[in-house]
Design an enzyme around this catalytic site. Structure first.
Site, PDB file in Angstrom:
ATOM      1  N   THR A  12       0.592  -1.254  -0.170  1.00  0.00           N
ATOM      2  CA  THR A  12      -0.140   0.088   0.015  1.00  0.00           C
ATOM      3  C   THR A  12       1.322   1.204  -0.479  1.00  0.00           C
ATOM      4  O   THR A  12       1.705   1.196   0.469  1.00  0.00           O
ATOM      5  CB  THR A  12      -0.892  -0.141   1.330  1.00  0.00           C
ATOM      6  OG1 THR A  12      -1.723   1.153   1.012  1.00  0.00           O
ATOM      7  CG2 THR A  12      -0.591   0.263   2.627  1.00  0.00           C
ATOM      8  N   ASN A  14      -0.538   3.857   1.358  1.00  0.00           N
ATOM      9  CA  ASN A  14      -1.359   4.581   2.092  1.00  0.00           C
ATOM     10  C   ASN A  14      -0.917   4.190   3.684  1.00  0.00           C
ATOM     11  O   ASN A  14      -1.212   3.835   4.152  1.00  0.00           O
ATOM     12  CB  ASN A  14      -2.826   4.092   2.121  1.00  0.00           C
ATOM     13  CG  ASN A  14      -3.935   4.399   3.333  1.00  0.00           C
ATOM     14  OD1 ASN A  14      -3.427   5.093   4.357  1.00  0.00           O
ATOM     15  ND2 ASN A  14      -5.474   5.542   2.329  1.00  0.00           N
ATOM     16  N   ASP A  69      -7.928  -4.288  -0.239  1.00  0.00           N
ATOM     17  CA  ASP A  69      -8.955  -3.372  -1.493  1.00  0.00           C
ATOM     18  C   ASP A  69     -10.292  -3.697  -0.600  1.00  0.00           C
ATOM     19  O   ASP A  69     -10.965  -4.212  -0.512  1.00  0.00           O
ATOM     20  CB  ASP A  69      -8.565  -3.904  -2.329  1.00  0.00           C
ATOM     21  CG  ASP A  69      -8.707  -3.438  -3.590  1.00  0.00           C
ATOM     22  OD1 ASP A  69      -7.689  -2.150  -3.724  1.00  0.00           O
ATOM     23  OD2 ASP A  69      -9.749  -2.870  -3.432  1.00  0.00           O
ATOM     24  N   ARG A 176     -12.261  -3.418   8.256  1.00  0.00           N
ATOM     25  CA  ARG A 176     -10.375  -3.845   7.750  1.00  0.00           C
ATOM     26  C   ARG A 176     -10.204  -4.485   8.905  1.00  0.00           C
ATOM     27  O   ARG A 176      -9.783  -6.130   8.946  1.00  0.00           O
ATOM     28  CB  ARG A 176      -9.442  -2.703   8.100  1.00  0.00           C
ATOM     29  CG  ARG A 176      -7.936  -2.905   7.872  1.00  0.00           C
ATOM     30  CD  ARG A 176      -7.585  -1.703   6.861  1.00  0.00           C
ATOM     31  NE  ARG A 176      -8.396  -1.541   6.062  1.00  0.00           N
ATOM     32  CZ  ARG A 176      -8.710  -0.295   6.087  1.00  0.00           C
ATOM     33  NH1 ARG A 176      -9.025   1.033   6.795  1.00  0.00           N
ATOM     34  NH2 ARG A 176      -9.261  -0.198   4.604  1.00  0.00           N
TER      35      ARG A 176
HETATM   36  P1  IMP Z   1      -8.009   1.223  -1.879  1.00  0.00           P
HETATM   37  O1  IMP Z   1      -9.108   0.023  -0.943  1.00  0.00           O
HETATM   38  O2  IMP Z   1      -6.846   1.838  -1.182  1.00  0.00           O
HETATM   39  O3  IMP Z   1      -8.139   1.067  -2.943  1.00  0.00           O
HETATM   40  O4  IMP Z   1      -9.470   2.269  -0.969  1.00  0.00           O
HETATM   41  C1  IMP Z   1      -9.894   2.859  -2.032  1.00  0.00           C
HETATM   42  C2  IMP Z   1     -10.600   4.054  -1.546  1.00  0.00           C
HETATM   43  O5  IMP Z   1     -11.876   3.759  -0.542  1.00  0.00           O
HETATM   44  C3  IMP Z   1     -10.155   5.446  -1.077  1.00  0.00           C
HETATM   45  O6  IMP Z   1     -10.225   6.509  -1.758  1.00  0.00           O
HETATM   46  C4  IMP Z   1      -9.325   4.993   0.358  1.00  0.00           C
HETATM   47  O7  IMP Z   1      -9.206   6.453   1.224  1.00  0.00           O
HETATM   48  C5  IMP Z   1     -10.729   4.886   0.682  1.00  0.00           C
HETATM   49  N1  IMP Z   1     -10.743   4.184   2.016  1.00  0.00           N
HETATM   50  C6  IMP Z   1     -10.490   2.629   1.833  1.00  0.00           C
HETATM   51  N2  IMP Z   1     -10.274   2.532   3.054  1.00  0.00           N
HETATM   52  C7  IMP Z   1     -10.881   3.375   3.751  1.00  0.00           C
HETATM   53  C8  IMP Z   1     -11.036   3.567   5.410  1.00  0.00           C
HETATM   54  O8  IMP Z   1     -11.331   2.827   6.196  1.00  0.00           O
HETATM   55  N3  IMP Z   1     -11.832   4.396   5.560  1.00  0.00           N
HETATM   56  C9  IMP Z   1     -12.158   5.871   4.534  1.00  0.00           C
HETATM   57  N4  IMP Z   1     -11.601   5.805   3.373  1.00  0.00           N
HETATM   58  C10 IMP Z   1     -11.144   4.589   3.047  1.00  0.00           C
END
Ligand code: IMP
Length: 176
Positions: A12, A14, A69, A176
């Site tokens: 990630t 993030n 994801d 999560r």
């Molecule tokens: P990804 O899993 O990183 O692809 O997340 C997809 C989108 O959902 C992204 O814009 C993330 O910022 C948002 N997102 C994923 N998990 C969370 C969370 O726990 N809180 C808020 N936004 C989330």
């Protein structure tokens, strides 16, 4: 799972996700490091995205990896943005999503998370799923956490958003 499970790599970019996953897996004695590889994102549902990214990353690193994801599924928008959550967040942001929800009484939404553990060396692949039901808030809460955190609450359209919970509080209820 592999004996090398003492340490896994999270694919990630993030840093908030890394914090949350560390806080979730720490009590099990699992050390979580950021994987220095690109998360390859195919188009598809979150389960497929997670699986493909994990298998590719583990084959590149030759280490066990975890890919999370996630997506936000808004009831009245027929599940949008769902698997397109990153794109929608990038293009619309929280204010754009709130605009789409203007005048909507039904604020129900679900955060879903597809996690894949993949270890290319032992050829193990395991899939996990999590979800949390909640609501799109009427207005954004404090800018904290990440992504949709300021506009999502498990309590109701005016309840405390994820962005106003500590990492531990969010981990107790989150997808999560
Ligand atoms: P990804 O899993 O990183 O692809 O997340 C997809 C989108 O959902 C992204 O814009 C993330 O910022 C948002 N997102 C994923 N998990 C969370 C969370 O726990 N809180 C808020 N936004 C989330």
């Amino acid at each position: 799972m592999s004996d090398r499970i003492g340490r896994i790599f999270l694919v990630t970019g993030n840093s908030n996700k890394l914090l949350e996953v560390r806080s979730i897996l720490g009590p099990y004695g699992i050390r979580v490091e950021p994987a220095r590889v690109e998360k390859v994102e195919v188009q598809g549902d979150i389960e497929l995205v997670s699986r493909v990214a994990a298998v590719i990353a583990s084959s590149e690193l030759l280490e066990p990896v975890v890919v999370d994801d996630s997506g936000l599924y808004v009831e009245v928008l027929n599940g949008f943005p769902g698997p397109y959550s990153s794109y929608a967040y990038e293009k619309l942001g929280n204010s754009g999503l709130l605009k789409l929800m203007e005048g909507q009484k039904d604020r129900r939404a679900t955060f879903r998370c597809a996690v894949t553990y993949a270890d290319a060396l032992s050829r193990e692949i395991k899939a996990f799923a999590g979800e949390v039901e909640g609501f799109i808030r009427l207005r954004p809460g404090k800018e904290n956490g990440f992504g949709f955190d300021p506009i999502f609450s498990v309590e109701g359209p005016e309840g405390k958003p994820f962005s106003e919970l500590s990492v531990e509080e969010k981990d107790r209820v989150s997808h999560r």
